[in-house]
Structure formats: structure tokens, C-alpha cells
Design a protein around this motif. Structure first.
Motif, PDB file in Angstrom:
ATOM      1  N   TYR A   6      24.278  18.048 -16.712  1.00 51.07           N
ATOM      2  CA  TYR A   6      25.111  19.228 -16.491  1.00 51.07           C
ATOM      3  C   TYR A   6      26.512  18.898 -16.008  1.00 51.07           C
ATOM      4  O   TYR A   6      27.412  19.702 -16.138  1.00 51.07           O
ATOM      5  CB  TYR A   6      24.439  20.167 -15.471  1.00 51.07           C
ATOM      6  N   ALA A  31       9.913  21.325 -15.493  1.00 52.03           N
ATOM      7  CA  ALA A  31      10.889  22.415 -15.563  1.00 52.03           C
ATOM      8  C   ALA A  31      12.080  22.067 -16.453  1.00 52.03           C
ATOM      9  O   ALA A  31      12.742  22.958 -16.990  1.00 52.03           O
ATOM     10  CB  ALA A  31      11.371  22.766 -14.165  1.00 52.03           C
ATOM     11  N   LYS A  32      12.363  20.796 -16.618  1.00 46.42           N
ATOM     12  CA  LYS A  32      13.533  20.380 -17.401  1.00 46.42           C
ATOM     13  C   LYS A  32      13.216  20.097 -18.859  1.00 46.42           C
ATOM     14  O   LYS A  32      14.132  19.977 -19.675  1.00 46.42           O
ATOM     15  CB  LYS A  32      14.179  19.166 -16.755  1.00 46.42           C
ATOM     16  N   ALA A  35      14.890  22.333 -21.588  1.00 45.51           N
ATOM     17  CA  ALA A  35      16.021  23.077 -21.029  1.00 45.51           C
ATOM     18  C   ALA A  35      17.329  22.638 -21.690  1.00 45.51           C
ATOM     19  O   ALA A  35      17.474  21.496 -22.119  1.00 45.51           O
ATOM     20  CB  ALA A  35      16.102  22.845 -19.525  1.00 45.51           C
ATOM     21  N   CYS A  37      21.410  21.751 -21.732  1.00 48.32           N
ATOM     22  CA  CYS A  37      22.318  21.047 -20.827  1.00 48.32           C
ATOM     23  C   CYS A  37      23.723  21.080 -21.413  1.00 48.32           C
ATOM     24  O   CYS A  37      23.912  21.416 -22.573  1.00 48.32           O
ATOM     25  CB  CYS A  37      21.858  19.623 -20.590  1.00 48.32           C
TER      26      CYS A  37
END
Length: 70
Positions: A6, A31-32, A35, A37
Motif C-alpha cells: 500500500y 485477511a490479505k 485483497a 493493493c
């Protein structure tokens, strides 16, 4: 899949680290996984292994996946 970050500072540092690495192991919380970025560093095909707390490995990853349920 992609490995990304990020913030630009971490992204730049990891570019240098990966360039000199003999083996690339990605530590990634469940959780990642999947996801989005801001900065994509490399495709997962360039990673040797992923260590995650996900209960089951995502299907179709091009590397070894080690699940360590928390």
C-alpha cells in the motif's frame, strides 16, 4: 495473483529485497489473500512458498502453500 503493498516506501524496499533473494517466502494473513493493493510488486509465480493462517490454501496457486491455522 499478485504480491503488492500500500505504500511506496515498503514497495521500494521489497523490490530490492526480492532482487537479491535466493528463496522467496511470503507470509500472508488470510485477511490479505485476494485483497487489492496500490503497488503490485510481482506475480505469485515468482514466489517459492506462501505461509498463511488460512484454513485451506486458495486453489490454483503456482507455489507451495503452508497453512498454519491460528
Amino acid at each position: 495473483g499478485q504480491m503488492g503493498f500500500y505504500d511506496l516506501e515498503t514497495f521500494s524496499l521489497m523490490q530490492q529485497v526480492l532482487a537479491g533473494a535466493r528463496r522467496r517466502v511470503l507470509l500472508c494473513s488470510r485477511a490479505k489473500i485476494g485483497a487489492a493493493c496500490t503497488y503490485n510488486l510481482t506475480g505469485l509465480k515468482h514466489v517459492d512458498a506462501i505461509v498463511t493462517d488460512a484454513p485451506q490454501p486458495p486453489l490454483g496457486l503456482p507455489c507451495e502453500v503452508i497453512c498454519t491455522e491460528a
